[in-house]
Design an enzyme around this catalytic site. Structure first.
Site, PDB file in Angstrom:
ATOM      1  N   TYR A 142       0.670  -1.192   0.146  1.00 44.04           N
ATOM      2  CA  TYR A 142       0.061  -0.186  -0.074  1.00 44.04           C
ATOM      3  C   TYR A 142       0.791   1.387  -0.130  1.00 44.04           C
ATOM      4  CZ  TYR A 142      -3.416   3.500   1.588  1.00 44.04           C
ATOM      5  OH  TYR A 142      -4.245   4.411   1.756  1.00 44.04           O
ATOM      6  N   ASP A 237       9.399   2.998  -0.911  1.00 40.77           N
ATOM      7  CA  ASP A 237       8.589   3.727  -0.098  1.00 40.77           C
ATOM      8  C   ASP A 237       8.822   3.418   1.406  1.00 40.77           C
ATOM      9  OD1 ASP A 237       6.225   4.462   1.522  1.00 40.77           O
ATOM     10  OD2 ASP A 237       4.619   3.518   0.191  1.00 40.77           O
ATOM     11  N   LYS A 265       5.360   9.542   8.850  1.00 43.78           N
ATOM     12  CA  LYS A 265       5.338   9.120  10.044  1.00 43.78           C
ATOM     13  C   LYS A 265       6.311   9.577  10.959  1.00 43.78           C
ATOM     14  CE  LYS A 265       2.698   5.217   8.201  1.00 43.78           C
ATOM     15  NZ  LYS A 265       1.229   5.558   8.795  1.00 43.78           N
TER      16      LYS A 265
END
Length: 426
Positions: A142, A237, A265
């Site tokens: 994802y 990613d 994050k």
């Protein structure tokens, strides 16, 4: 009546599904979502005043634990100077310099406000640089909710059993090809057939969005070699893995350097910050230097960047990652031992401060293997542990996270509670 239930009933009237991100709805595990009001260190408290040991940590950012005093101080001091300028600041320059210093692949970097923005922008600049359209991703990975990326995606989409999303035009989806994760032969076959038409390959170098899946070194090395050979931009990613598995990210841990990296994050310390960066020649395709457009009013927001800088400073402390890795490993080793002692089919693994638990004989290495794990047993485990005051991800398809604030006693209590749950499940 529980405040969680009351609030969820109210929320469903004004928010689709009652939540602002799908996995929060507990649809995969059943039951009522928890509404939290406070976090401190390794603990959370819900609206009923119940205490939990937190193994989600806001899906990774809270690597120092909740409400770290030095991060809060940085936020407070920055907020007194204004919440936003929409103009350059010294802090965003300091953040950029630090990311260039710490992440092997990054020569230049641009800040954005989310991981989705980061991956979307990295793909756009890759296409602008290569003048090609085709994107390759991997099943179960994802990369945010941009249209081109919602093809056989992980995270919440796996939770709901959907391989893609409505609202994504076929003309967009047709440019995205998917491959099985950790499959070297599939990689070689695709590049042999289409290598010279591919703009970019985007990958989670350690997967966290179909639970934790660890790559084989051969897989990552082959991917790097094929991208180099065919002039394809390799995007790591690292929104989840960046500063979670190693100070320099998964790329530093495995010694494989991508062309572009996306971050999020941890670099926001709990506030919304994302970034994408990499090779100078690629990044200079961005406006105002080049023809690839990308912009954002809140990019480099001074308060969010202050939180991120404070966090990044603290995680550079000597032995920080050795201690975090040790804590996380002690959790998964302890869970595995008590499960096996009770003859429960269970496995677990960790990388840095990330971990995965699976109700299967061995840790999965691919999308197909993770789909074969016993999700019903996971759901039972989740609810028993939640009732006992331990907050794991509400889906069998999500990685877990340990913070530096977790104590040996926290982990001991978790293993002891799990032992009781495994006795029920066996």
């Amino acid at each position: 009546m529980s405040q969680n239930k009351t609030l969820f009933e109210r929320s469903q009237k004004v928010i689709p599904g009652g939540v602002n991100s799908p996995v929060r709805a507990f649809k995969s595990v059943g039951g009522t979502p928890i509404f939290f009001k406070k976090g401190l260190g390794s603990k959370l408290w819900d609206e009923d005043g119940r205490e939990y040991i937190d193994y989600i940590n806001s899906w990774g950012p809270m690597i120092l634990g909740h409400a770290h005093p030095q991060v809060l101080k940085a936020i407070q001091e920055a907020s007194f100077d204004s919440l936003s300028f929409g103009a350059p600041t010294k802090r965003e320059l300091e953040m950029a310099e630090l990311l260039v210093k710490l992440v092997p692949s990054i020569e230049q970097v641009r800040l954005v406000s989310s991981g989705t923005e980061a991956t979307m922008s990295a793909i756009r600049v890759s296409r602008g640089f290569t003048k090609r359209d085709t994107l390759v991703k991997f099943e179960g990975c994802y990369h945010g909710h941009a249209d081109a990326l919602l093809v056989k995606a992980g995270s919440g989409l796996l939770t709901f059993g959907e391989p893609s999303s409505a609202g994504v035009p076929e003309d967009v989806a047709k440019h995205t090809l998917t491959l099985p994760y950790n499959d070297v032969e599939a990689l070689k076959t695709l590049f042999k057939e289409k290598g010279d038409t591919i703009a970019a390959v985007i990958i989670e170098p350690v997967v966290g969005n179909m639970n934790l899946i660890i790559p084989t070194i051969e897989f990552l090395q082959t991917l790097r070699e094929l991208c180099t050979k065919h002039g394809v931009v390799l995007i790591f990613d690292e929104v989840m893995t960046g500063f979670r598995v190693h100070l320099g990210g998964a790329q530093a841990l495995y010694g494989i350097t991508p062309d572009l990296t996306t971050l999020g994050k941890v670099i926001g310390g709990g506030l919304p910050v994302g970034a994408f960066g990499g090779r100078r020649d690629i990044m200079q395709c961005l406006a105002p230097l080049g023809p690839v457009y990308q912009a954002g009013t809140l990019s480099g927001n001074p308060v969010a960047v202050a939180a991120g800088l404070a966090t990044l400073k603290l995680i550079q402390a000597p032995h920080f990652y050795e201690e975090l890795t040790k804590k996380t490993k002690s959790l998964v080793d302890g869970l595995t031992k008590v499960a096996h002692d009770l003859h429960v089919k269970f496995s677990a693994q960790s990388v840095g401060g990330m971990f995965g638990i699976y109700f299967s004989e061995k840790a999965p290495t691919s999308f197909d293997e993770i789909m074969k794990s016993n999700k019903e047993q996971f759901n039972q485990f989740f609810h028993h542990m939640l009732t006992s005051g331990f907050y794991f991800g509400p889906s069998a398809f999500e990685a877990g996270f340990v913070s530096n604030a977790h104590t040996d006693e926290d982990i001991h209590q978790t293993i002891e509670a799990a032992k009781e749950v495994f006795q029920v499940l066996k």
